[in-house]
Motif scaffolding. Structure first.
Motif, mmCIF file in Angstrom:
data_model
loop_
_atom_site.group_PDB
_atom_site.id
_atom_site.type_symbol
_atom_site.label_atom_id
_atom_site.label_comp_id
_atom_site.label_asym_id
_atom_site.label_seq_id
_atom_site.Cartn_x
_atom_site.Cartn_y
_atom_site.Cartn_z
ATOM 1 N N VAL A 316 0.834 -1.204 0.000
ATOM 2 C CA VAL A 316 0.000 0.000 0.000
ATOM 3 C C VAL A 316 0.868 1.253 0.000
ATOM 4 C CG1 VAL A 316 -1.764 1.296 1.264
ATOM 5 C CG2 VAL A 316 -1.867 -1.200 1.207
ATOM 6 N N ILE A 317 1.866 1.293 0.884
ATOM 7 C CA ILE A 317 2.742 2.465 0.999
ATOM 8 C C ILE A 317 3.488 2.708 -0.307
ATOM 9 C CG2 ILE A 317 4.719 3.451 2.217
ATOM 10 C CD1 ILE A 317 2.156 3.309 3.877
ATOM 11 N N ASN A 318 4.008 1.651 -0.918
ATOM 12 C CA ASN A 318 4.762 1.796 -2.173
ATOM 13 C C ASN A 318 3.880 2.329 -3.292
ATOM 14 O OD1 ASN A 318 7.093 0.836 -0.975
ATOM 15 N ND2 ASN A 318 6.766 -1.286 -1.622
ATOM 16 N N GLU A 319 2.612 1.879 -3.320
ATOM 17 C CA GLU A 319 1.707 2.373 -4.356
ATOM 18 C C GLU A 319 1.359 3.843 -4.117
ATOM 19 O OE1 GLU A 319 -0.479 2.495 -7.789
ATOM 20 O OE2 GLU A 319 0.910 0.940 -7.094
ATOM 21 N N ILE A 350 -4.160 9.466 -1.894
ATOM 22 C CA ILE A 350 -4.042 8.437 -0.858
ATOM 23 C C ILE A 350 -5.335 7.628 -0.765
ATOM 24 C CG2 ILE A 350 -3.802 8.080 1.640
ATOM 25 C CD1 ILE A 350 -2.022 10.627 1.638
ATOM 26 N N GLN A 351 -6.460 8.326 -0.789
ATOM 27 C CA GLN A 351 -7.755 7.658 -0.648
ATOM 28 C C GLN A 351 -8.014 6.673 -1.778
ATOM 29 O OE1 GLN A 351 -11.061 10.343 0.136
ATOM 30 N NE2 GLN A 351 -12.394 9.075 -1.105
ATOM 31 N N SER A 352 -7.669 7.048 -3.007
ATOM 32 C CA SER A 352 -7.918 6.155 -4.142
ATOM 33 C C SER A 352 -7.114 4.864 -4.022
ATOM 34 C CB SER A 352 -7.597 6.861 -5.461
ATOM 35 O OG SER A 352 -6.219 7.168 -5.551
ATOM 36 N N LYS A 489 4.555 9.081 4.252
ATOM 37 C CA LYS A 489 4.579 7.608 4.198
ATOM 38 C C LYS A 489 4.761 7.005 5.589
ATOM 39 C CE LYS A 489 7.451 6.094 1.071
ATOM 40 N NZ LYS A 489 8.665 6.124 0.215
ATOM 41 N N ARG A 490 5.645 7.614 6.389
ATOM 42 C CA ARG A 490 5.866 7.098 7.744
ATOM 43 C C ARG A 490 4.594 7.188 8.580
ATOM 44 N NH1 ARG A 490 10.799 9.847 7.282
ATOM 45 N NH2 ARG A 490 10.014 11.585 8.536
ATOM 46 N N GLU A 494 2.450 4.050 10.076
ATOM 47 C CA GLU A 494 2.163 3.915 11.505
ATOM 48 C C GLU A 494 0.673 3.711 11.745
ATOM 49 O OE1 GLU A 494 2.069 6.879 15.326
ATOM 50 O OE2 GLU A 494 3.781 7.067 13.968
ATOM 51 N N LYS A 495 -0.138 4.522 11.066
ATOM 52 C CA LYS A 495 -1.588 4.414 11.251
ATOM 53 C C LYS A 495 -2.128 3.115 10.663
ATOM 54 C CE LYS A 495 -2.024 8.186 13.488
ATOM 55 N NZ LYS A 495 -2.331 8.131 14.930
ATOM 56 N N LEU A 496 -1.559 2.669 9.532
ATOM 57 C CA LEU A 496 -2.014 1.423 8.928
ATOM 58 C C LEU A 496 -1.714 0.224 9.824
ATOM 59 C CD1 LEU A 496 -1.193 1.690 5.107
ATOM 60 C CD2 LEU A 496 -3.439 1.448 6.166
#
Length: 560
Positions: A316-319, A350-352, A489-490, A494-496
C-alpha cells in the motif's frame, strides 16, 4: 413499502412461524425482520459546490427547504425523509441527536449530518430510497470531507451533477467518481444549469463531460437539465429500480437465514431418530469443539501480534509513493492556487489507493482467520456422520463465510430508536447490527478503506500545512513537496499498522463469536431433543411435524 421488501418480510415471517412451531430459537429471525422493515437505501446527490444540488432537490420535493448559494464551509449532508409532521434532527460526531425547530447556517455547523422530515409526495413515492443533499466535493473543511468520504460508503447509488458553466468535470469530481467506481457502485450523471448557455455550448460541454468520464471507464449517458425543467431527473428518481436494488442487498441475507434454520431442523430430526447416548456423545463433541475454537482464538491473537501484515502494508505504501511521485507537477501547480485544493489532492491520491488495496487486505485477513477456526470445526464431521449429515463443517463454514460478505454489503447503516437489536454505535452515530447467537443477522460495517482514509485526513493536512503559504521558486517548491513524502509515508505506515492490528483483533473476535454462536445454538437444540425424548412418549409425532416443517422451509428457499 416496496414489493420485494414485503416479499422478504413475508418469507421471514413464515420462517419465524416454522421455527416457533419446531421449538427452535427464533430471536434472531425477529431481528432480521426488523432490519428488512427499517432499512433505508441511501442515494447521495453529489457534485462540486454550486452545481445546483439543493435547487434541484427543492424542485423535486416541491418546497424550498434546502439552502442554496450557501458557502461550502456551512454545508453539511442533509438526508431527506417523508413525514406528515415536518421537523429536523441534527446528529453530531458522537451520535447525539438534537431536534431542530428550523435549520439555519448557525445551528447546523456543529452537526455531522442533518435528517430532514418533509411532507412531500415525491419523497413518499420513492421510499425506502433516501436522497441526500451533499456538500460539494471541493468543500475545503475537514469535517465536510469526512462526511463526503463516509457517504461514499453509505450510498447504494449516486446522482452526480456538474454545471454547464464549468465547461468540464472538475478534478475533485473525477477523483470521487473513480472512488465510486472502485467501490462498485452505480451512478447517473446530469449536466445542470443548461438554461444559462446556448444549445451549441451545452452540446459541446456535454461531449466534453462524456469524454472525460469515458477516460476513466464511465460510459453512462450524460443527461441535461435546467432549473426550470427537471422532468428527466424527476422521472429517473421515480423509476430508479428500487426493487432490484433492494433484492440485490437482501437476497443473500434471506438465504443465510433460511439455510441456518434448515440446518437446525435437520439436526433436530436426526437427533430424534437416534438414541439418547448417541445424542449425548455429539453434545460432548460440540462442547469440545467450542472449547477448541476458544483456545484457537487466544492463540491467533498471539500469533498475529508478531505478524500485522507488514508486507501488505508495504504494498500500500509503495503504491501511494508511486502515485504521489507521478503527480508532483500537478501538486506544484495546485499549491500555488490553494492550500485546501493541495490538501484535497494529496488526500484524494491516498484515498484512491486505499480503496483499491485495503478491502482486499481486510478480506484476506478474514478469510485466513475463518480457515483457522474451520479446521477445528471440521473435526465434527465424523460425529455428525452418525446422523447421516454429510460434512456439517462445510455448512457451518459456508454460513460464516457468507456472513462475512454480508457484513460489507452496500446497505445503509440501519439506525434504530430502540435497543432491542443488539446495536453498536460508532463515533459518528452510525448504528449497525451484530451477529446473533445462531441465525445470523445482517450487519454492515464501514468500508475499511473509507475508515482509514478518514483517520489519515487530518494527519496529512498537518504534515503539509507548514509550507503552503510560502512563496518559492517552482523547483524549490517541487523539492519541498517531494521532501514531505517520506514523512507522509511514515505517518501512513504507523496508522495502517495500528488500524490493521485493530481489524485483525476485531476479526478474530467477530468470527470466533459467529462460530461459537452457531455451535452453541446447535448444542442447545440437541439438549432440548434429549429432554424431549425423556419427557415425551410419542417422538414419531414430533418427527413428522419437523419433517413437514423442513419441507415447507425448503419450498420457501426454492422460491427465492
Amino acid at each position: 413499502m416496496i414489493n420485494n421488501q414485503k416479499k422478504f418480510i413475508d418469507i421471514l415471517n413464515n420462517v419465524n412461524i416454522i421455527s416457533k412451531d419446531s421449538n427452535i430459537n427464533n430471536e434472531n429471525i425477529d431481528k432480521a425482520i426488523e432490519t428488512v422493515k427499517n432499512v433505508s437505501l441511501i442515494v447521495p446527490v453529489v457534485g462540486d459546490f454550486s452545481s445546483g444540488k439543493s435547487t434541484l432537490l427543492n424542485k423535486f420535493i416541491g418546497k424550498d427547504i434546502l439552502s442554496v448559494n450557501v458557502n461550502p464551509e456551512t454545508a453539511v449532508p442533509c438526508e431527506l425523509y417523508y413525514s406528515k409532521e415536518e421537523y429536523a434532527i441534527g446528529i453530531d460526531e458522537k451520535g447525539n441527536e438534537t431536534r431542530l425547530k428550523e435549520v439555519t447556517k448557525e445551528n447546523t455547523k456543529d452537526f455531522l449530518y442533518i435528517k430532514r422530515y418533509v411532507d412531500s409526495e415525491n419523497l413518499k413515492k420513492i421510499e425506502p430510497i433516501i436522497l441526500v443533499d451533499m456538500p460539494g466535493f471541493d468543500s475545503p473543511l475537514e469535517n465536510h470531507n469526512r462526511a463526503i468520504m463516509s457517504y461514499l460508503d453509505k450510498g447504494i447509488y449516486y446522482i452526480l451533477l456538474t454545471p454547464v458553466d464549468d465547461g468540464t468535470v472538475s478534478k475533485s469530481m473525477i477523483n470521487q467518481i473513480n472512488n465510486i467506481k472502485n467501490l462498485k457502485k452505480d451512478l447517473s450523471v446530469f449536466l445542470t444549469k443548461t438554461d444559462l448557455r446556448d444549445d451549441d455550448t451545452v452540446k459541446k460541454v456535454k461531449k466534453e463531460v462524456q469524454d472525460r468520464l469515458s477516460d476513466i471507464g464511465i460510459y453512462e449517458t450524460v443527461n441535461t437539465i435546467s432549473e426550470k425543467d427537471i422532468n428527466l431527473f424527476d422521472k429517473m428518481i421515480k423509476e430508479l429500480n428500487t426493487e432490484e436494488l433492494f433484492y440485490s442487498i437482501f437476497e443473500d441475507f434471506i438465504k443465510v437465514v433460511c439455510k441456518e434454520t434448515e440446518s437446525l431442523l435437520q439436526i433436530k430430526i436426526s437427533a430424534l431418530k437416534s438414541d439418547v447416548n448417541k445424542n449425548k456423545a455429539i453434545i460432548e463433541e460440540l462442547e469440545k469443539t467450542i472449547k477448541n475454537i476458544e483456545n484457537r482464538r487466544d492463540s491467533l491473537i498471539e500469533e498475529y501480534k508478531s505478524n500485522p501484515y507488514h508486507k501488505k502494508i508495504d504494498e500500500v505504501i509503495n503504491e501511494i509513493a508511486k502515485r504521489l511521485d507521478s503527480n508532483v507537477d500537478n501538486l506544484v501547480a495546485i499549491i500555488r492556487v490553494s492550500k485546501e485544493a493541495f490538501n484535497d489532492e494529496i488526500m484524494n491520491i491516498i484515498q484512491s489507493v486505499l480503496i483499491e488495496k485495503i478491502d482486499t487486505i481486510v478480506n484476506d485477513i478474514n478469510l485466513d482467520i475463518n480457515v483457522e477456526y474451520s479446521k477445528e470445526v471440521s473435526k465434527l464431521d465424523t460425529a455428525f456422520s452418525t446422523y447421516d449429515i454429510d460434512k456439517i463443517s462445510d455448512d457451518i463454514r459456508g454460513v460464516i463465510s457468507h456472513y462475512e460478505q454480508l457484513r460489507i454489503k452496500d446497505v445503509e447503516y440501519y439506525r434504530t430508536k430502540t435497543d432491542m437489536l443488539s446495536i453498536k454505535n460508532r463515533a459518528d452515530g452510525t448504528v449497525y447490527l451484530t451477529a446473533g447467537a445462531g441465525i445470523l443477522t445482517l450487519a454492515t460495517a464501514w468500508n475499511p478503506a473509507i475508515e482509514i482514509a478518514i483517520i489519515l485526513a487530518p494527519i496529512v493536512i498537518t504534515l503539509v500545512v507548514d509550507f503552503l503559504n510560502q512563496k518559492k521558486e517552482e523547483e524549490e517548491l517541487r523539492n519541498k513537496i517531494i521532501s514531505t513524502f517520506p514523512k507522509v509515508k511514515r505517518e501512513i505506515r504507523e496508522k495502517l499498522v495500528i488500524f490493521l492490528s485493530t481489524k485483525i483483533n476485531e476479526a478474530i473476535d467477530n468470527i470466533y463469536n459467529q462460530y461459537n454462536g452457531n455451535l452453541s445454538e446447535k448444542m442447545k437444540e440437541l439438549e432440548k431433543v434429549v429432554n424431549d425424548m425423556n419427557e415425551k412418549g410419542n417422538v414419531n409425532i414430533i418427527i413428522d411435524n419437523l419433517e413437514n416443517n423442513l419441507k415447507k422451509l425448503k419450498n420457501i428457499s426454492s422460491n427465492l
